[in-house]
Motif scaffolding. Structure first.
Motif, PDB file in Angstrom:
ATOM      1  N   ASP A 203       0.827  -1.204   0.000  1.00 52.15           N
ATOM      2  CA  ASP A 203       0.000   0.000   0.000  1.00 52.15           C
ATOM      3  C   ASP A 203       0.866   1.260   0.000  1.00 52.15           C
ATOM      4  O   ASP A 203       0.578   2.231   0.696  1.00 52.15           O
ATOM      5  N   ASN A 204       1.952   1.229  -0.777  1.00 51.28           N
ATOM      6  CA  ASN A 204       2.783   2.425  -0.899  1.00 51.28           C
ATOM      7  C   ASN A 204       2.234   3.329  -2.001  1.00 51.28           C
ATOM      8  O   ASN A 204       1.198   3.031  -2.601  1.00 51.28           O
ATOM      9  N   VAL A 240       0.508   5.464  -7.830  1.00 47.68           N
ATOM     10  CA  VAL A 240      -0.041   4.125  -7.642  1.00 47.68           C
ATOM     11  C   VAL A 240       0.801   3.348  -6.641  1.00 47.68           C
ATOM     12  O   VAL A 240       1.986   3.643  -6.440  1.00 47.68           O
ATOM     13  N   SER A 241       0.197   2.366  -6.023  1.00 49.25           N
ATOM     14  CA  SER A 241       0.949   1.425  -5.192  1.00 49.25           C
ATOM     15  C   SER A 241       1.629   0.416  -6.112  1.00 49.25           C
ATOM     16  O   SER A 241       1.270   0.280  -7.294  1.00 49.25           O
ATOM     17  N   LEU A 242       2.606  -0.308  -5.574  1.00 51.70           N
ATOM     18  CA  LEU A 242       3.251  -1.350  -6.376  1.00 51.70           C
ATOM     19  C   LEU A 242       2.243  -2.405  -6.800  1.00 51.70           C
ATOM     20  O   LEU A 242       2.273  -2.887  -7.941  1.00 51.70           O
ATOM     21  N   PRO A 263       2.181  -9.574   3.696  1.00 51.91           N
ATOM     22  CA  PRO A 263       2.303  -8.256   4.342  1.00 51.91           C
ATOM     23  C   PRO A 263       3.663  -7.613   4.088  1.00 51.91           C
ATOM     24  O   PRO A 263       4.694  -8.297   4.071  1.00 51.91           O
ATOM     25  N   ALA A 264       3.665  -6.308   3.918  1.00 45.84           N
ATOM     26  CA  ALA A 264       4.905  -5.581   3.655  1.00 45.84           C
ATOM     27  C   ALA A 264       5.903  -5.734   4.793  1.00 45.84           C
ATOM     28  O   ALA A 264       7.113  -5.751   4.571  1.00 45.84           O
ATOM     29  N   LEU A 283      10.957  -1.181  -3.782  1.00 49.95           N
ATOM     30  CA  LEU A 283       9.705  -1.878  -4.037  1.00 49.95           C
ATOM     31  C   LEU A 283       8.586  -1.457  -3.090  1.00 49.95           C
ATOM     32  O   LEU A 283       7.433  -1.352  -3.498  1.00 49.95           O
ATOM     33  N   LEU A 284       8.930  -1.226  -1.830  1.00 51.00           N
ATOM     34  CA  LEU A 284       7.908  -1.063  -0.802  1.00 51.00           C
ATOM     35  C   LEU A 284       7.732   0.376  -0.318  1.00 51.00           C
ATOM     36  O   LEU A 284       6.695   0.715   0.239  1.00 51.00           O
ATOM     37  N   GLY A 285       8.746   1.213  -0.517  1.00 47.88           N
ATOM     38  CA  GLY A 285       8.671   2.585  -0.032  1.00 47.88           C
ATOM     39  C   GLY A 285       7.836   3.468  -0.944  1.00 47.88           C
ATOM     40  O   GLY A 285       7.485   3.101  -2.067  1.00 47.88           O
ATOM     41  N   SER A 286       7.526   4.660  -0.456  1.00 49.83           N
ATOM     42  CA  SER A 286       6.758   5.636  -1.229  1.00 49.83           C
ATOM     43  C   SER A 286       7.683   6.715  -1.783  1.00 49.83           C
ATOM     44  O   SER A 286       8.650   7.107  -1.125  1.00 49.83           O
ATOM     45  N   LEU A 287       7.374   7.170  -2.977  1.00 49.81           N
ATOM     46  CA  LEU A 287       8.093   8.293  -3.589  1.00 49.81           C
ATOM     47  C   LEU A 287       7.117   9.015  -4.514  1.00 49.81           C
ATOM     48  O   LEU A 287       6.932   8.632  -5.662  1.00 49.81           O
TER      49      LEU A 287
END
Length: 322
Positions: A203-204, A240-242, A263-264, A283-287
């Motif tokens: 849910d990034n 968007v999320s991954l 789960p992340a 892969l999991l972080g937000s930018l």
């Protein structure tokens, strides 16, 4: 306004080669392409100039003759298996010293505008949830590549102040499109082959930019009066999320993504165990980036949607495997 000559560096790369074609298609530019060697691949209709390696010693005279604007896309990029004893020194040698050497010669040759393709890594590696990065944020580069790009930006604006040559800095997020390589290419292959991926519960939020959108902004910045001496971030304007991205890729490829909802937190723990925190962040972080400045200052909005951009990239991949 008559035809003008544009010098493109990095003209054989993913962005540079597409940019040369886009400029030619516009029908109002004569395109000069800076090549590392005489045997480099060339784009039909582009005037080639062999300049060698990008460094503080590169001679740009012939390539700059009669040029109105420079679009500097060449760089030393992220190296997976670094062999240099001091990687920051190597990045500085190419991305800072090489860039400023070109810019000084461009200013002396009477070039009106210098467009520098920088990187979102100047802003940093991530954003906080709901707090997109902006062009006016305090820079926070964390790796040698990002540091070198930021130092080049600083040097260019100092040169602009001293010489009057206009500078435009564009910091793209991850660029995708036909011919994309590296991680995005790998993701498309995973989905195309129907591999089960433990990425169904991420849910990034990530900003991406279609190659066509990046090219459109670059071309806009060649002449737009209000682009002078400004910094712009660029994205598709759709975060968007991954998980959402992989599902969208599946739709574009006509092969639904097989995603397992792990789960992340578990994926991050596994990344720590296998010493791949960098991969986990990508892969999991937000930018996320905010491109409001582009709309307000330039009247620019991305002409291509995320769905359209992914569709074009997917068609190219599928064509390559037929």
């Amino acid at each position: 306004m008559g035809r003008r000559a544009i010098l493109v560096t990095g003209a054989t790369g993913f962005v540079g080669s597409a940019l040369c074609r886009s400029l030619l298609d516009a029908g109002v530019f004569d395109v000069h392409a800076a090549l590392r060697s005489s045997s480099a691949a060339r784009v039909a209709g582009v005037k080639p100039f062999t300049v060698g390696e990008l460094s503080s010693e590169t001679a740009w005279g012939a390539a700059l003759t009669g040029v109105d604007a420079v679009i500097h896309a060449a760089a030393r990029v992220h190296v997976m298996n670094e062999t240099a004893d001091n990687s920051l020194d190597e990045f500085r040698r190419v991305n800072v010293q090489g860039t400023l050497n070109l810019a000084r010669q461009a200013a002396a040759a009477g070039v009106r505008r210098f467009i520098f393709i920088s990187s979102i890594k100047v802003n940093g590696e991530s954003s906080r949830p709901g707090q997109a990065l902006t062009a006016d944020d305090v820079p926070a580069p964390l790796d040698p590549y990002g540091v070198s790009k930021y130092e080049a930006e600083q040097g260019l604006f100092e040169l602009a102040s001293a010489t009057g040559m206009q500078v435009v800095v564009i910091r793209p997020v991850l660029v995708y499109g036909p011919g994309v390589k590296a991680n995005f290419h790998s993701m498309m292959h995973w989905v195309r082959r129907g591999l089960p991926l433990p990425l169904g519960a991420i849910d990034n939020r990530r900003s991406l930019v279609a190659l066509d959108n990046l090219l459109d902004l670059i071309v806009t910045c060649i002449d737009h009066q209000r682009a002078a001496n400004q910094i712009f971030l660029v994205s598709d304007g759709e975060d968007v999320s991954l998980t959402q991205l992989l599902r969208a890729l599946g739709r574009a490829l006509g092969r639904p993504a097989r995603l397992i909802p792990v789960p992340a937190t578990m994926l991050r723990l596994a990344a720590v165990m296998f010493r791949r925190r960098d991969l986990a962040q990508r892969l999991l972080g937000s930018l996320q980036v905010d491109i409001t400045k582009n709309r307000q200052l330039l009247g620019w909005t991305p002409p291509v949607t995320l769905s359209q951009g992914l569709g074009k990239a997917a068609r190219s991949l599928l064509d390559d495997h037929q």
